[in-house]
Design a protein around this motif. Structure first.
Motif, PDB file in Angstrom:
ATOM      1  N   ALA A  84      70.425  84.127  30.618  1.00  0.00           N
ATOM      2  CA  ALA A  84      69.071  83.515  29.266  1.00  0.00           C
ATOM      3  C   ALA A  84      68.285  84.978  29.245  1.00  0.00           C
ATOM      4  O   ALA A  84      68.131  85.544  30.328  1.00  0.00           O
ATOM      5  N   THR A  85      67.638  84.763  28.191  1.00  0.00           N
ATOM      6  CA  THR A  85      66.385  85.771  28.064  1.00  0.00           C
ATOM      7  C   THR A  85      65.562  85.527  27.089  1.00  0.00           C
ATOM      8  O   THR A  85      65.617  84.194  26.450  1.00  0.00           O
ATOM      9  N   GLU A 104      70.194  78.805  25.944  1.00  0.00           N
ATOM     10  CA  GLU A 104      68.483  79.029  25.463  1.00  0.00           C
ATOM     11  C   GLU A 104      66.700  78.964  25.798  1.00  0.00           C
ATOM     12  O   GLU A 104      66.318  79.807  26.228  1.00  0.00           O
ATOM     13  N   VAL A 115      75.756  80.909  27.407  1.00  0.00           N
ATOM     14  CA  VAL A 115      73.657  81.135  27.069  1.00  0.00           C
ATOM     15  C   VAL A 115      73.404  80.077  26.729  1.00  0.00           C
ATOM     16  O   VAL A 115      73.639  78.850  26.425  1.00  0.00           O
ATOM     17  N   ASP A 141      64.508  86.884  24.645  1.00  0.00           N
ATOM     18  CA  ASP A 141      64.627  87.747  23.280  1.00  0.00           C
ATOM     19  C   ASP A 141      66.208  87.660  23.380  1.00  0.00           C
ATOM     20  O   ASP A 141      66.188  89.019  23.457  1.00  0.00           O
ATOM     21  N   TRP A 142      66.926  87.669  22.400  1.00  0.00           N
ATOM     22  CA  TRP A 142      68.280  87.129  21.979  1.00  0.00           C
ATOM     23  C   TRP A 142      68.562  88.435  21.001  1.00  0.00           C
ATOM     24  O   TRP A 142      69.419  89.427  21.146  1.00  0.00           O
ATOM     25  N   SER A 143      67.598  89.584  20.219  1.00  0.00           N
ATOM     26  CA  SER A 143      67.879  90.160  19.164  1.00  0.00           C
ATOM     27  C   SER A 143      67.369  91.360  19.744  1.00  0.00           C
ATOM     28  O   SER A 143      67.567  92.269  19.058  1.00  0.00           O
ATOM     29  N   ALA A 199      70.476  92.797  25.322  1.00  0.00           N
ATOM     30  CA  ALA A 199      70.511  90.891  25.189  1.00  0.00           C
ATOM     31  C   ALA A 199      71.731  91.176  24.704  1.00  0.00           C
ATOM     32  O   ALA A 199      73.361  90.306  24.876  1.00  0.00           O
ATOM     33  N   GLN A 200      72.225  91.764  23.035  1.00  0.00           N
ATOM     34  CA  GLN A 200      73.307  91.692  22.313  1.00  0.00           C
ATOM     35  C   GLN A 200      74.797  91.852  22.918  1.00  0.00           C
ATOM     36  O   GLN A 200      75.173  92.030  22.940  1.00  0.00           O
ATOM     37  N   ARG A 223      76.191  90.042  25.729  1.00  0.00           N
ATOM     38  CA  ARG A 223      76.764  88.790  25.199  1.00  0.00           C
ATOM     39  C   ARG A 223      77.577  89.535  24.906  1.00  0.00           C
ATOM     40  O   ARG A 223      78.769  88.685  24.994  1.00  0.00           O
TER      41      ARG A 223
END
Length: 348
Positions: free
Chosen positions: A35-36, A58, A56, A38-40, A44-45, A48
């Motif tokens: 989890a984080t 949210e 994941v 800011d997935w952008s 983080a990307q 994943r």
């Protein structure tokens, strides 16, 4: 707790999370969720993409409170690492955090309380020692008395602003990189590595900050970025000097020429951790001068044990990866140096 250590990654903002996750997996731990905030974020990307089968979650708080997780690892934005750690500790989980582990004395105080109340540990990944083979070898040589009594260390930690490995392939450093309130200042952020090494190689349990300074001499358009910092340390038995900066030139084939000199009463050791300019290829270069001559030590077979030790510490409730008081003292000294620093140039 099951025999297998189950861990979750909470806070995926810095590339150091890759080494932390990979190290724990290699040590036999199971990566069960992430989890984080800011997935952008580019990092983080990447996480994943590298671990597509890991669930994941949210909501960060929801994952931290989930039962059946033994350990939380984080490389969130530095000002978030303290609150994440406190929440995890209070939820009965051990914590492994990227450096800096926190950015203020108030955060450190909350972490110390949470550790005491929970009986869990808070480990900061000082990767410039834990993940560097020549640094581990230097410790072995020092402990064996190869250079006599260590009386001084000189640690240099240069970095490069535009290093793509740390950017995760992103277009540039995120906004928080230029906000001192978020990354803590250059002495908190980077110099914690060198402070850790000073305490470790000199065998000092505590020390004082004699003097410190920070500056911005090359990036006046971003005054929140402190691009230079230095400090003097003194313990009962040793002295230390630290210099950190963001000036690594484009021509150097790595992100920084990290160096450490360890002075003993019977010799000295020099580490060229990541590059030997115009010399041997690769990293992990250790040079030693003692009463018998000068030597180059091959460190390629030196074992890195930090993550194995962490997993065992979770299972057996020991403190082999890093003594808790050492981690607290390193953080306290970094915060003290930052707070007391003379500010120069365009730095805020």
């Amino acid at each position: 707790m099951s025999n297998t250590v189950r861990f979750a990654a909470v806070g995926l903002d810095h590339a150091h999370i890759h080494g932390q996750v990979a190290g724990l997996i290699a040590a036999g731990a199971e990566f069960v969720a992430m989890a984080t905030d800011d997935w952008s974020a580019a990092i983080a990307q990447q996480v994943r993409e590298r671990y597509p089968d890991v669930p994941v979650v949210e909501d960060v708080d929801e994952l931290i409170s989930t039962d059946g997780i033994d350990l939380i690892v984080t490389a969130g934005v530095p000002d978030r690492r303290g609150p994440i750690a406190v929440a995890a500790l209070r939820a009965g989980k051990d914590v492994v955090t990227d450096k800096p582990g926190c950015v203020s004395f108030a955060q450190l105080e909350e972490i110390e309380k949470a550790v005491a109340e929970s009986g869990r540990f808070w480990s900061v990944t000082f990767s410039e020692r834990f993940e560097v083979r020549c640094a581990i070898k230097a410790g072995e040589l020092v402990r064996a008395g190869r250079i006599g009594t260590v009386v001084q260390t000189l640690g240099l930690g240069p970095h490069r602003v535009g290093d793509r490995g740390h950017l995760g392939g992103g277009a540039g450093r995120p906004d928080w990189f230029y906000d001192k309130s978020r990354y803590g200042g250059i002495l908190v952020d980077i110099a914690s590595h060198q402070i850790d090494q000073f305490l470790w190689y000199t065998g000092s349990r505590t020390a004082e900050v004699v003097a410190s300074s920070v500056g911005n001499f090359a990036n006046p358009e971003t005054p929140g970025l402190q691009d230079f910092g230095d400090l003097l340390l003194r313990s009962e038995s040793a002295q230390g000097y630290v210099r950190v900066d963001w000036y690594t030139p484009a021509g150097l084939p790595t992100w920084g020429d990290g160096r450490l000199m360890i002075l003993g009463t019977d010799g000295y050791i020099e580490l060229r951790k990541y590059v030997d300019i115009e010399g041997r290829p690769g990293g992990d270069h250790l040079f030693i001068a003692d009463q018998d001559g000068t030597h180059y030590v091959d460190c390629s077979d030196v074992e890195l044990t930090y993550y194995d030790d962490l997993v065992r510490d979770v299972q057996e409730r020991t403190s082999t990866a890093a003594p808790q008081e050492h981690t607290f003292e390193t953080t306290r000294l970094a915060l003290t140096a930052q707070q007391q620093a003379v500010i120069r140039g365009a730095a805020e």
